[in-house]
Design an enzyme around this catalytic site. Structure first.
Site, mmCIF file in Angstrom:
data_model
loop_
_atom_site.group_PDB
_atom_site.id
_atom_site.type_symbol
_atom_site.label_atom_id
_atom_site.label_comp_id
_atom_site.label_asym_id
_atom_site.label_seq_id
_atom_site.Cartn_x
_atom_site.Cartn_y
_atom_site.Cartn_z
ATOM 1 N N SER A 146 50.841 -9.935 3.651
ATOM 2 C CA SER A 146 50.516 -10.216 2.256
ATOM 3 C C SER A 146 50.974 -9.038 1.426
ATOM 4 C CB SER A 146 49.010 -10.427 2.097
ATOM 5 O OG SER A 146 48.631 -10.402 0.733
ATOM 6 N N TYR A 159 40.344 -8.336 3.791
ATOM 7 C CA TYR A 159 41.641 -9.022 3.853
ATOM 8 C C TYR A 159 42.785 -8.007 3.789
ATOM 9 C CZ TYR A 159 45.379 -12.252 2.407
ATOM 10 O OH TYR A 159 46.549 -12.968 2.315
#
Length: 319
Positions: A146, A159
């Protein structure tokens, strides 16, 4: 003008987290390139939908319900691939979870689950798959990290920590496997419209957290259509590119981080101060479908994200 040869034709691919969202679209694009595809995810009903979607379009696909964090999963997945399709040629580590909230509302276990799902699980599956990938003439590993694995956004700490670890592993694996014939591509997506705001878990003040996250994951200037994202991901892997950053906002953020890291940190600090506080009595693990009802956010704001979720297998808000 001659076309480039299709390196993925008649190959076998395994895509984790492929019952919905970007994982499903990557699996579909690989199938369009001629791959046999093994899907896997935890929710067997969603997997059945995904498999029927691919098979209904004439693609060769199978699926196995599993939790990628289980120790037995790598062995079971490779056995399923071998039994159904033979040697594995392409592995896409895509499975993930999203936990949204301030640090004060999070626990060590939240970080542990994120790291187990988005770092240790890909590591274990990669190690199990490497014997196949090394002997394949098209051995390819794709790790979906990401932009949060390059720049840590506030209120997404577990995350981002896990995605940072995966990005580092992926970059290191490309160097380590250089000369073996195995290509490694790291994918750094920004926000994409997949309906992820309904699948996330919210901590602290769930309604307030849902408000900013759902808006950011749905609005066109901040997020990208996931169907448009799947094609460049597969193309980058097929061309053996080391890395691809998706969405203009993500590319801008990565560029700013490289040029002016101190400025980036100040911007992130200001952003953190603008986001909701944990509140006097922080709540935990509130599903997106519940948080949406508490947010007061107009459905018009999330219309594009909600529509993408319905098309890609995410649960609908309020259900």
């Amino acid at each position: 003008m001659s076309r480039r040869p299709n390196r993925f034709a008649d190959r076998t691919a395994l895509v984790t987290g492929s019952s919905r969202g970007l994982g499903l679209l990557i699996a579909q694009r690989l199938a369009e390139r001629g791959c046999r595809v093994m899907l896997c995810a935890r929710d067997t009903s969603e997997l059945a939908f995904a498999e029927s979607r691919l098979r209904g379009r004439g693609f060769e696909a199978a699926s196995l319900g599993c939790d990628v964090t289980d120790d037995d999963t790598p062995r079971n997945l490779l056995a399923a691939v071998h039994d159904r399709f033979g040697q594995l040629d392409i592995l896409v580590n895509n499975a993930g979870i999203i936990q949204v909230g301030p640090l004060e509302a999070l626990t060590e276990d939240d970080f542990r689950r994120a790291v187990e799902t988005m770092f240790l699980a890909p590591l274990r599956l990669t190690l199990a798959a490497l014997p196949d990938l090394r002997t394949s003439t098209a051995g390819t590993l794709v790790n979906v990290s990401s932009v949060g694995g390059r720049i840590a956004p506030p209120h997404l700490r577990p995350y981002a920590a896990a995605k940072f670890a995966l990005a580092g592993l992926s970059q290191g694996l490309r160097a380590e496997l250089s000369g073996t014939g195995v290509s490694v591509t790291t994918v750094l997506p920004g926000l994409m419209r997949t309906g992820s705001h309904t699948a996330a878990r919210f901590h602290g003040r769930p309604g307030a957290e849902y408000g900013w996250f759902a808006a950011a994951a749905s609005l066109p200037l901040l997020s990208m259509n996931a169907e448009r994202a799947a094609h460049p991901v597969v193309r980058a892997a097929e061309l053996r590119r080391p890395e691809i950053v998706l969405t203009p906002a993500a590319r801008l953020a990565v560029t700013l981080q490289g040029i002016a890291p101190a400025t980036t940190t100040r911007v992130l600090g200001l952003t953190a101060r603008l986001l909701p506080a944990a509140g006097a009595h922080p709540r935990r693990e509130v599903p997106g479908t519940t948080a949406s009802a508490e947010s007061g956010l107009p459905t018009s704001v999330t219309a594009l994200g909600d529509r993408a979720g319905r098309q890609l297998g995410e649960p609908e808000p309020g259900l």
